[in-house]
Design a protein around this motif. Structure first.
Motif, mmCIF file in Angstrom:
data_model
loop_
_atom_site.group_PDB
_atom_site.id
_atom_site.type_symbol
_atom_site.label_atom_id
_atom_site.label_comp_id
_atom_site.label_asym_id
_atom_site.label_seq_id
_atom_site.Cartn_x
_atom_site.Cartn_y
_atom_site.Cartn_z
ATOM 1 N N VAL A 125 -10.716 -13.859 42.469
ATOM 2 C CA VAL A 125 -10.548 -14.741 41.308
ATOM 3 C C VAL A 125 -11.811 -14.803 40.438
ATOM 4 C CG1 VAL A 125 -10.006 -17.087 40.556
ATOM 5 C CG2 VAL A 125 -8.694 -16.030 42.415
ATOM 6 N N PRO A 126 -12.992 -15.100 40.996
ATOM 7 C CA PRO A 126 -14.185 -15.093 40.133
ATOM 8 C C PRO A 126 -14.519 -13.689 39.608
ATOM 9 C CG PRO A 126 -14.796 -15.595 42.410
ATOM 10 C CD PRO A 126 -13.308 -15.582 42.349
ATOM 11 N N ALA A 127 -14.161 -12.664 40.363
ATOM 12 C CA ALA A 127 -14.403 -11.292 39.897
ATOM 13 C C ALA A 127 -13.531 -10.986 38.680
ATOM 14 C CB ALA A 127 -14.147 -10.297 41.023
ATOM 15 N N LEU A 128 -12.303 -11.505 38.665
ATOM 16 C CA LEU A 128 -11.444 -11.331 37.487
ATOM 17 C C LEU A 128 -12.117 -11.916 36.254
ATOM 18 C CD1 LEU A 128 -7.983 -12.246 39.030
ATOM 19 C CD2 LEU A 128 -8.583 -10.012 38.054
ATOM 20 N N ALA A 129 -12.729 -13.074 36.410
ATOM 21 C CA ALA A 129 -13.425 -13.708 35.285
ATOM 22 C C ALA A 129 -14.592 -12.847 34.808
ATOM 23 C CB ALA A 129 -13.903 -15.100 35.679
ATOM 24 N N ARG A 130 -15.322 -12.260 35.733
ATOM 25 C CA ARG A 130 -16.453 -11.383 35.351
ATOM 26 C C ARG A 130 -15.970 -10.140 34.626
ATOM 27 N NH1 ARG A 130 -20.362 -9.923 40.031
ATOM 28 N NH2 ARG A 130 -21.269 -8.712 38.332
ATOM 29 N N VAL A 131 -14.879 -9.547 35.109
ATOM 30 C CA VAL A 131 -14.339 -8.342 34.463
ATOM 31 C C VAL A 131 -13.827 -8.688 33.070
ATOM 32 C CG1 VAL A 131 -12.606 -6.506 34.597
ATOM 33 C CG2 VAL A 131 -13.811 -7.237 36.669
ATOM 34 N N SER A 132 -13.134 -9.806 32.959
ATOM 35 C CA SER A 132 -12.628 -10.257 31.659
ATOM 36 C C SER A 132 -13.770 -10.525 30.688
ATOM 37 C CB SER A 132 -11.789 -11.515 31.850
ATOM 38 O OG SER A 132 -11.344 -12.001 30.613
ATOM 39 N N ALA A 133 -14.806 -11.194 31.158
ATOM 40 C CA ALA A 133 -15.970 -11.477 30.310
ATOM 41 C C ALA A 133 -16.627 -10.187 29.848
ATOM 42 C CB ALA A 133 -16.968 -12.361 31.061
ATOM 43 N N TRP A 134 -16.726 -9.213 30.738
ATOM 44 C CA TRP A 134 -17.310 -7.928 30.347
ATOM 45 C C TRP A 134 -16.453 -7.289 29.256
ATOM 46 C CZ3 TRP A 134 -15.098 -3.138 30.384
ATOM 47 C CH2 TRP A 134 -15.929 -2.096 29.965
ATOM 48 N N ALA A 135 -15.136 -7.205 29.497
ATOM 49 C CA ALA A 135 -14.239 -6.529 28.560
ATOM 50 C C ALA A 135 -14.295 -7.177 27.177
ATOM 51 C CB ALA A 135 -12.806 -6.530 29.096
ATOM 52 N N THR A 136 -14.282 -8.496 27.136
ATOM 53 C CA THR A 136 -14.254 -9.182 25.840
ATOM 54 C C THR A 136 -15.609 -9.155 25.134
ATOM 55 O OG1 THR A 136 -14.601 -11.320 26.924
ATOM 56 C CG2 THR A 136 -12.321 -10.679 26.455
ATOM 57 N N SER A 137 -16.673 -8.846 25.854
ATOM 58 C CA SER A 137 -18.001 -8.774 25.234
ATOM 59 C C SER A 137 -18.321 -7.387 24.677
ATOM 60 C CB SER A 137 -19.081 -9.180 26.245
ATOM 61 O OG SER A 137 -19.252 -8.160 27.226
ATOM 62 N N GLN A 138 -17.412 -6.439 24.877
ATOM 63 C CA GLN A 138 -17.630 -5.078 24.397
ATOM 64 C C GLN A 138 -17.027 -4.913 23.000
ATOM 65 O OE1 GLN A 138 -19.587 -3.088 26.537
ATOM 66 N NE2 GLN A 138 -19.647 -5.111 27.476
ATOM 67 N N TRP A 183 -7.180 -5.533 37.701
ATOM 68 C CA TRP A 183 -7.180 -6.065 39.061
ATOM 69 C C TRP A 183 -7.912 -5.129 40.019
ATOM 70 C CZ3 TRP A 183 -5.271 -10.824 40.422
ATOM 71 C CH2 TRP A 183 -4.577 -11.518 39.424
ATOM 72 N N LEU A 184 -7.780 -3.830 39.810
ATOM 73 C CA LEU A 184 -8.457 -2.847 40.655
ATOM 74 C C LEU A 184 -9.971 -3.005 40.549
ATOM 75 C CD1 LEU A 184 -7.684 -0.214 42.398
ATOM 76 C CD2 LEU A 184 -8.453 1.029 40.377
ATOM 77 N N VAL A 185 -10.459 -3.077 39.325
ATOM 78 C CA VAL A 185 -11.902 -3.229 39.109
ATOM 79 C C VAL A 185 -12.383 -4.556 39.689
ATOM 80 C CG1 VAL A 185 -13.708 -3.433 37.349
ATOM 81 C CG2 VAL A 185 -11.925 -1.679 37.109
ATOM 82 N N ALA A 186 -11.634 -5.623 39.481
ATOM 83 C CA ALA A 186 -12.030 -6.931 40.015
ATOM 84 C C ALA A 186 -12.065 -6.926 41.542
ATOM 85 C CB ALA A 186 -11.081 -8.014 39.507
ATOM 86 N N HIS A 187 -11.070 -6.288 42.162
ATOM 87 C CA HIS A 187 -11.037 -6.223 43.627
ATOM 88 C C HIS A 187 -12.240 -5.429 44.142
ATOM 89 C CE1 HIS A 187 -8.316 -7.022 47.113
ATOM 90 N NE2 HIS A 187 -9.200 -6.223 47.673
ATOM 91 N N ALA A 188 -12.555 -4.330 43.477
ATOM 92 C CA ALA A 188 -13.722 -3.531 43.875
ATOM 93 C C ALA A 188 -14.999 -4.339 43.714
ATOM 94 C CB ALA A 188 -13.784 -2.256 43.039
ATOM 95 N N LEU A 189 -15.099 -5.086 42.637
ATOM 96 C CA LEU A 189 -16.271 -5.912 42.385
ATOM 97 C C LEU A 189 -16.404 -7.006 43.446
ATOM 98 C CD1 LEU A 189 -18.598 -6.476 40.368
ATOM 99 C CD2 LEU A 189 -16.998 -7.932 39.102
ATOM 100 N N ALA A 190 -15.301 -7.626 43.794
ATOM 101 C CA ALA A 190 -15.314 -8.725 44.770
ATOM 102 C C ALA A 190 -15.663 -8.262 46.176
ATOM 103 C CB ALA A 190 -13.950 -9.422 44.783
ATOM 104 N N HIS A 191 -15.297 -7.031 46.512
ATOM 105 C CA HIS A 191 -15.430 -6.590 47.904
ATOM 106 C C HIS A 191 -16.307 -5.354 48.107
ATOM 107 C CE1 HIS A 191 -12.631 -9.564 49.382
ATOM 108 N NE2 HIS A 191 -11.823 -9.272 48.378
ATOM 109 N N GLY A 192 -16.986 -4.900 47.068
ATOM 110 C CA GLY A 192 -17.928 -3.799 47.223
ATOM 111 C C GLY A 192 -17.300 -2.439 47.467
ATOM 112 N N PHE A 193 -16.107 -2.227 46.942
ATOM 113 C CA PHE A 193 -15.463 -0.922 47.067
ATOM 114 C C PHE A 193 -16.017 0.059 46.033
ATOM 115 C CE2 PHE A 193 -12.073 -3.334 49.152
ATOM 116 C CZ PHE A 193 -11.535 -2.430 50.051
ATOM 117 N N VAL A 194 -15.940 1.334 46.352
ATOM 118 C CA VAL A 194 -16.134 2.409 45.377
ATOM 119 C C VAL A 194 -14.763 2.684 44.773
ATOM 120 C CG1 VAL A 194 -16.671 4.875 45.118
ATOM 121 C CG2 VAL A 194 -18.101 3.427 46.595
ATOM 122 N N VAL A 195 -14.673 2.734 43.449
ATOM 123 C CA VAL A 195 -13.407 2.982 42.772
ATOM 124 C C VAL A 195 -13.185 4.483 42.670
ATOM 125 C CG1 VAL A 195 -12.094 2.656 40.643
ATOM 126 C CG2 VAL A 195 -13.588 0.827 41.482
#
Length: 168
Positions: free
Chosen positions: A77-90, A107-119
């Motif tokens: 959930v907080p990762a979704l907010a970070r991804v959204s903030a990044w996207a809207t700031s571009q 959602w894929l990017v947010a999940h990777a961000l939240a859990h340290g996955f390589v996309v």
């Protein structure tokens, strides 16, 4: 341990091109084994996209279920907010941002961000302002994003030729 999160296009291109179920079952077996070991997964929204296909790949995805196609959890959930903030700031067009925030890529990017996955994706970075590409989002958020071939090399995957199944 490096953990990989796979984009929808990995499965579709594998089925349609390089790793068809009929002639390269080892690829699919490798994915299943790596998932069982906690190294390879995807997200439920990718699973939903695959299951909508109504083909052999949709059956494969349905069989894997939530063990392979992870649902979002509290850290996402907080990762979704970070991804959204990044996207809207571009400098992407409003339609590109709106589309990105409605599809599995977000959602894929947010999940990777939240859990340290390589996309893992076939997408490549783009300078276009008309579509947000997964690699651009990963770069902007400090995530590693690689091709499936790089993942297979890093993990030293080997698909050994075996006897052909007999035609019935």
């Amino acid at each position: 341990m490096t953990r990989f999160l796979l984009d929808t296009n990995i499965f579709i291109q594998a089925k349609n091109l390089h790793y068809g179920f009929a002639f390269c079952p080892a690829f699919w077996e490798w994915l299943i084994a790596q998932n069982a070991g906690g190294r390879v997964a995807s997200i439920d929204k990718v699973g939903d996209e695959l299951q909508a296909g109504g083909d052999e790949l949709s059956d494969w995805a349905a069989t894997r279920g939530r063990a392979f196609f992870l649902p979002p959890d509290d850290p996402v959930v907080p990762a979704l907010a970070r991804v959204s903030a990044w996207a809207t700031s571009q400098t992407y067009e409003a339609a590109a941002i709106a589309t990105f925030l409605q599809v599995a890529d977000y959602w894929l990017v947010a999940h990777a961000l939240a859990h340290g996955f390589v996309v893992v994706t076939h997408e490549v970075p783009s300078d276009s302002t008309r579509k947000i590409k997964i690699p651009n989002a990963c770069i902007g958020l400090g995530l590693t994003c690689i091709s499936p071939y790089e993942m297979l090399r890093r993990e030293r995957a080997r698909f050994i030729l075996g006897p052909s199944p007999r035609a019935a």
